[in-house]
Design a protein around this motif. Structure first.
Motif, PDB file in Angstrom:
ATOM      1  N   LEU A 200      94.614  46.409  30.281  1.00  0.00           N
ATOM      2  CA  LEU A 200      95.545  47.348  30.924  1.00  0.00           C
ATOM      3  C   LEU A 200      96.960  46.794  30.893  1.00  0.00           C
ATOM      4  CD1 LEU A 200      96.300  49.804  32.655  1.00  0.00           C
ATOM      5  CD2 LEU A 200      95.496  48.538  34.674  1.00  0.00           C
ATOM      6  N   ALA A 201      97.105  45.494  31.192  1.00  0.00           N
ATOM      7  CA  ALA A 201      98.423  44.868  31.160  1.00  0.00           C
ATOM      8  C   ALA A 201      99.026  44.928  29.760  1.00  0.00           C
ATOM      9  CB  ALA A 201      98.336  43.419  31.636  1.00  0.00           C
ATOM     10  N   GLU A 202      98.186  44.734  28.741  1.00  0.00           N
ATOM     11  CA  GLU A 202      98.663  44.808  27.351  1.00  0.00           C
ATOM     12  C   GLU A 202      99.124  46.230  27.029  1.00  0.00           C
ATOM     13  OE1 GLU A 202      97.144  43.840  22.792  1.00  0.00           O
ATOM     14  OE2 GLU A 202      95.692  44.095  24.411  1.00  0.00           O
ATOM     15  N   TYR A 203      98.329  47.229  27.454  1.00  0.00           N
ATOM     16  CA  TYR A 203      98.694  48.631  27.212  1.00  0.00           C
ATOM     17  C   TYR A 203     100.048  48.952  27.846  1.00  0.00           C
ATOM     18  CZ  TYR A 203      98.712  53.705  27.464  1.00  0.00           C
ATOM     19  OH  TYR A 203      99.082  55.028  27.357  1.00  0.00           O
ATOM     20  N   ILE A 204     100.220  48.526  29.097  1.00  0.00           N
ATOM     21  CA  ILE A 204     101.480  48.788  29.800  1.00  0.00           C
ATOM     22  C   ILE A 204     102.630  48.055  29.115  1.00  0.00           C
ATOM     23  CG2 ILE A 204     102.719  48.372  31.970  1.00  0.00           C
ATOM     24  CD1 ILE A 204     100.038  48.854  33.415  1.00  0.00           C
ATOM     25  N   HIS A 205     102.396  46.806  28.710  1.00  0.00           N
ATOM     26  CA  HIS A 205     103.427  46.006  28.042  1.00  0.00           C
ATOM     27  C   HIS A 205     103.915  46.698  26.769  1.00  0.00           C
ATOM     28  CE1 HIS A 205     105.562  42.545  26.464  1.00  0.00           C
ATOM     29  NE2 HIS A 205     104.817  42.568  25.378  1.00  0.00           N
ATOM     30  N   VAL A 206     102.985  47.308  26.028  1.00  0.00           N
ATOM     31  CA  VAL A 206     103.329  47.935  24.745  1.00  0.00           C
ATOM     32  C   VAL A 206     103.911  49.333  24.942  1.00  0.00           C
ATOM     33  CG1 VAL A 206     102.368  48.827  22.579  1.00  0.00           C
ATOM     34  CG2 VAL A 206     101.632  46.595  23.441  1.00  0.00           C
ATOM     35  N   ASN A 207     103.304  50.115  25.848  1.00  0.00           N
ATOM     36  CA  ASN A 207     103.655  51.531  25.946  1.00  0.00           C
ATOM     37  C   ASN A 207     104.563  51.882  27.117  1.00  0.00           C
ATOM     38  OD1 ASN A 207     101.784  52.870  23.808  1.00  0.00           O
ATOM     39  ND2 ASN A 207     100.447  51.458  24.916  1.00  0.00           N
ATOM     40  N   MET A 208     104.515  51.121  28.193  1.00  0.00           N
ATOM     41  CA  MET A 208     105.297  51.448  29.383  1.00  0.00           C
ATOM     42  C   MET A 208     105.914  50.183  29.963  1.00  0.00           C
ATOM     43  SD  MET A 208     102.494  54.013  31.082  1.00  0.00           S
ATOM     44  CE  MET A 208     101.877  55.428  30.148  1.00  0.00           C
ATOM     45  N   PRO A 209     106.757  49.516  29.219  1.00  0.00           N
ATOM     46  CA  PRO A 209     107.273  48.204  29.649  1.00  0.00           C
ATOM     47  C   PRO A 209     108.151  48.251  30.890  1.00  0.00           C
ATOM     48  CG  PRO A 209     108.434  48.979  27.694  1.00  0.00           C
ATOM     49  CD  PRO A 209     107.289  49.906  27.897  1.00  0.00           C
ATOM     50  N   TYR A 210     108.523  49.435  31.332  1.00  0.00           N
ATOM     51  CA  TYR A 210     109.327  49.553  32.541  1.00  0.00           C
ATOM     52  C   TYR A 210     108.479  49.367  33.807  1.00  0.00           C
ATOM     53  CZ  TYR A 210     107.314  54.229  32.110  1.00  0.00           C
ATOM     54  OH  TYR A 210     106.447  55.273  31.958  1.00  0.00           O
ATOM     55  N   ILE A 211     107.152  49.398  33.681  1.00  0.00           N
ATOM     56  CA  ILE A 211     106.259  49.226  34.831  1.00  0.00           C
ATOM     57  C   ILE A 211     105.991  47.741  35.044  1.00  0.00           C
ATOM     58  CG2 ILE A 211     103.943  49.674  35.751  1.00  0.00           C
ATOM     59  CD1 ILE A 211     103.955  52.325  34.270  1.00  0.00           C
ATOM     60  N   GLN A 212     106.083  47.286  36.296  1.00  0.00           N
ATOM     61  CA  GLN A 212     105.817  45.898  36.631  1.00  0.00           C
ATOM     62  C   GLN A 212     104.341  45.731  36.996  1.00  0.00           C
ATOM     63  OE1 GLN A 212     109.509  44.071  38.690  1.00  0.00           O
ATOM     64  NE2 GLN A 212     109.346  46.120  39.557  1.00  0.00           N
ATOM     65  N   VAL A 213     103.689  44.721  36.431  1.00  0.00           N
ATOM     66  CA  VAL A 213     102.257  44.501  36.645  1.00  0.00           C
ATOM     67  C   VAL A 213     102.041  43.251  37.486  1.00  0.00           C
ATOM     68  CG1 VAL A 213     100.035  44.051  35.533  1.00  0.00           C
ATOM     69  CG2 VAL A 213     101.673  45.613  34.458  1.00  0.00           C
ATOM     70  N   VAL A 214     101.181  43.376  38.489  1.00  0.00           N
ATOM     71  CA  VAL A 214     100.758  42.244  39.315  1.00  0.00           C
ATOM     72  C   VAL A 214      99.238  42.151  39.213  1.00  0.00           C
ATOM     73  CG1 VAL A 214     100.619  41.290  41.653  1.00  0.00           C
ATOM     74  CG2 VAL A 214     102.688  42.505  40.911  1.00  0.00           C
ATOM     75  N   ILE A 215      98.727  40.996  38.797  1.00  0.00           N
ATOM     76  CA  ILE A 215      97.282  40.802  38.700  1.00  0.00           C
ATOM     77  C   ILE A 215      96.761  40.215  40.002  1.00  0.00           C
ATOM     78  CG2 ILE A 215      95.502  39.350  37.628  1.00  0.00           C
ATOM     79  CD1 ILE A 215      96.698  39.969  34.956  1.00  0.00           C
ATOM     80  N   VAL A 216      95.698  40.833  40.521  1.00  0.00           N
ATOM     81  CA  VAL A 216      95.033  40.370  41.730  1.00  0.00           C
ATOM     82  C   VAL A 216      93.596  40.054  41.336  1.00  0.00           C
ATOM     83  CG1 VAL A 216      94.355  40.949  44.082  1.00  0.00           C
ATOM     84  CG2 VAL A 216      96.493  41.848  43.153  1.00  0.00           C
ATOM     85  N   SER A 217      93.248  38.782  41.236  1.00  0.00           N
ATOM     86  CA  SER A 217      91.955  38.421  40.653  1.00  0.00           C
ATOM     87  C   SER A 217      91.348  37.194  41.312  1.00  0.00           C
ATOM     88  CB  SER A 217      92.133  38.156  39.152  1.00  0.00           C
ATOM     89  OG  SER A 217      90.908  37.750  38.571  1.00  0.00           O
ATOM     90  N   GLY A 218      90.041  37.078  41.163  1.00  0.00           N
ATOM     91  CA  GLY A 218      89.356  35.900  41.663  1.00  0.00           C
ATOM     92  C   GLY A 218      89.244  34.812  40.624  1.00  0.00           C
ATOM     93  N   TYR A 219      89.871  34.999  39.463  1.00  0.00           N
ATOM     94  CA  TYR A 219      89.777  34.044  38.355  1.00  0.00           C
ATOM     95  C   TYR A 219      91.079  33.270  38.194  1.00  0.00           C
ATOM     96  CZ  TYR A 219      85.530  36.557  37.186  1.00  0.00           C
ATOM     97  OH  TYR A 219      84.282  37.115  37.242  1.00  0.00           O
ATOM     98  N   GLU A 220      90.942  31.955  38.059  1.00  0.00           N
ATOM     99  CA  GLU A 220      92.114  31.094  37.934  1.00  0.00           C
ATOM    100  C   GLU A 220      92.204  30.449  36.552  1.00  0.00           C
ATOM    101  OE1 GLU A 220      93.200  28.671  41.463  1.00  0.00           O
ATOM    102  OE2 GLU A 220      91.192  29.160  42.178  1.00  0.00           O
ATOM    103  N   GLU A 221      91.290  30.819  35.629  1.00  0.00           N
ATOM    104  CA  GLU A 221      91.257  30.174  34.314  1.00  0.00           C
ATOM    105  C   GLU A 221      92.597  30.266  33.601  1.00  0.00           C
ATOM    106  OE1 GLU A 221      88.891  31.843  35.553  1.00  0.00           O
ATOM    107  OE2 GLU A 221      86.935  30.932  35.159  1.00  0.00           O
ATOM    108  N   PHE A 222      92.929  29.211  32.855  1.00  0.00           N
ATOM    109  CA  PHE A 222      94.212  29.133  32.164  1.00  0.00           C
ATOM    110  C   PHE A 222      94.382  30.254  31.145  1.00  0.00           C
ATOM    111  CE2 PHE A 222      96.669  27.696  28.457  1.00  0.00           C
ATOM    112  CZ  PHE A 222      97.899  27.545  29.063  1.00  0.00           C
TER     113      PHE A 222
END
Length: 518
Positions: A66-88
């Motif tokens: 989803l973040a990739e889609y927004i980055h490519v198609n709607m870069p004006y939208i700011q994305v915040v990830i809320v996740s239980g995963y900390e992997e690099f």
């Protein structure tokens, strides 16, 4: 700030919703969906989302996709990830897609709100910078790029376009009038109006402004006493008669009540627009003076509501058309000249349609129809120059609803799509939502309208808006004195870097590179 939540875990999603709804920020929940695919579907219908809060692990489409889609198609939208995963690897991908923050679950309310406040502050600072830059730019632009509202509400612009009006003291009694032609007004027409207004009004004329954007001619006139309104009315009659003959077209004018100085000049202008709507009842080549709403004149009776509901239930568009025509042409209503009663009639027709639409999709929750219905007396009535156009607008909505119940999806060129395209052309620089238009203006299922739009236009609503903005930007870039951030703001981007990314994706080069090629 509008926020979209994408989270598949029910309780985690409800917690995010609760935090946003109970916060003391100017934050609005746009929607909450269960996966990235649903988020994309929502974003394709709504261009007014500012922030997306997304989990990573979700079915159908995960948060990074989803973040990739927004980055490519709607870069004006700011994305915040809320996740239980900390992997690099997750964090690295998030950085690659310009994710603004990466918050680890369980989400702490204070942390999430701090992040949202930072995004809001950044957005607000940029907005102020843009507004200052745009105002400087508007000072140098011709009338075609400047609206009546901008001129009448910003003193710096009024000093340029209506300098005498800008210097009126708060004790100077004045009136505003607005003139519109039955056809589109051009600069030659405006020149003729300037000439005849100067002759008729002489030193009383405090300033005029021809707004190509709004297709209207605005003037402010000094008056000695309130009784001077009758004298101005007679002078306007002479101006209209002259223009009707010289320009060979219908003419209409709206006149405000008395006001003092420039502080209330925009309110006076709005009164003119309200008054001019009476042309739908009384016709052209007339002057209409603003009157306070009468109130108490309801010409939409219970039997009218029942009859219209019955026609809709039978999907009988022809019967509905007959009913709507009769309602809009009730003799006693037209003879009264009460435009507020006329407006209430339109709202009642829309409310009746709205109730049926909601029952069609089992949406029975209580609502305030005056809030839900996107139809205003000042703006929406004003765009119709003849009652037949308004009647056709209402019937387009009714026909589409009747078609929906019959599961009919038209291909290409229907009137509602044309109306949406016109709406986007006039409002592309603002936040736009196809879902809001579907549910509050055209009374149809948003998914249905999204499919209808894509079928007719060949692309999604959000993609169409982005391409239109970039097209407008290319036109503005021809003026090499205009800064890139001003171009971005003028076409609806509140973030210059996002504008540059969108431009490069569509045009294969940056705005600056494009300008250098001209």
């Amino acid at each position: 700030m509008k926020i979209l939540i994408a989270e598949d875990e029910y309780y985690a999603r409800q917690r995010l919703i609760k935090i946003i709804r109970e916060c003391d920020m100017e934050a609005e929940l746009a929607s909450a969906v269960e996966n990235g695919r649903e988020a994309v579907d929502f974003l394709e219908q709504n261009t007014d989302v500012d922030v997306v809060l997304t989990d990573i692990i979700m079915p159908r489409m995960n948060g990074l996709e989803l973040a990739e889609y927004i980055h490519v198609n709607m870069p004006y939208i700011q994305v915040v990830i809320v996740s239980g995963y900390e992997e690099f690897d997750y964090a690295r991908k998030a950085i690659e897609y310009e994710v603004k923050q990466y918050i680890i679950k369980p989400v702490k309310r204070e942390l999430l709100l701090r992040v949202l406040r930072q995004l809001e502050e950044k957005q607000e600072n940029f907005r102020r910078e843009v507004e200052a830059g745009v105002l400087e730019r508007l000072k140098k632009l011709p009338n075609g790029y400047t609206s009546s509202k901008q001129v009448l509400t910003k003193k710096e612009l009024m000093q340029i376009h209506m300098p005498q009006a800008a210097t009126m003291s708060g004790e100077t009694p004045c009136r505003v009038f607005v003139i519109q032609l039955e056809r589109t007004m051009n600069t030659r027409d405006a020149g003729i109006l300037d000439k005849i207004c100067a002759q008729k009004l002489d030193s009383r004329l405090a300033g005029t402004f021809f707004c190509q954007m709004n297709d209207e001619y605005v003037a402010a006139v000094r008056t000695e006493e309130d009784s001077e309104g009758s004298a101005l009315f007679r002078d306007l009659e002479g101006i209209l008669n002259y223009c009707h003959v010289q320009l060979e077209t219908g003419v209409v004018a709206g006149m405000s009540r008395l006001f003092y100085g420039t502080a209330n000049i925009y309110d006076a202008y709005k009164e003119c627009l309200y008054a001019m709507n009476i042309r739908l009842m009384k016709g052209w080549n007339k002057i209409f003076e603003y009157q306070l709403p009468h109130g108490g004149n309801n010409y939409f009776l219970p039997r009218d509501d029942n009859a219209l509901a019955g026609a809709l239930q039978l999907s009988d568009a022809a019967k509905a058309a007959e009913l709507v025509h009769g309602l809009l042409n009730k003799r006693e209503m037209l003879e009264s000249g009460d435009v507020n009663a006329y407006y209430d009639m339109i709202l009642n027709i829309l409310r009746s349609v709205n109730r049926y639409y909601r029952s069609l999709y089992n949406e029975n929750e209580a609502m305030d129809c005056k809030v839900e219905i996107m139809f205003s007396r000042r703006y929406d009535l004003y765009v119709f120059k003849h009652p037949e156009e308004l009647e056709e607008y209402l019937m387009d909505i009714i026909r589409e609803i009747c078609d929906q119940e019959q599961n009919s999806l038209k291909n290409g060129g229907n009137a509602i799509i044309r109306d949406i395209l016109h709406y986007v052309e006039q409002n592309y620089q603002y936040d736009l939502s196809l879902q809001e238009l579907a549910e509050k203006k055209y009374f149809m299922n948003s998914s249905y309208l999204s499919r209808l739009f894509k079928s007719a236009v060949g692309q999604t609503f959000s993609r169409y808006v982005i391409e239109l903005r970039i097209k407008k930007a290319r036109e503005l870039l021809k003026d090499k004195t205009m800064k890139i951030n001003d171009v971005a703001a003028q076409v609806g981007y509140n973030n210059t870097s996002h504008f540059i990314q969108s431009f490069k994706k569509l045009c294969g080069c940056t705005p600056e590179e494009y300008r250098n090629q001209l």
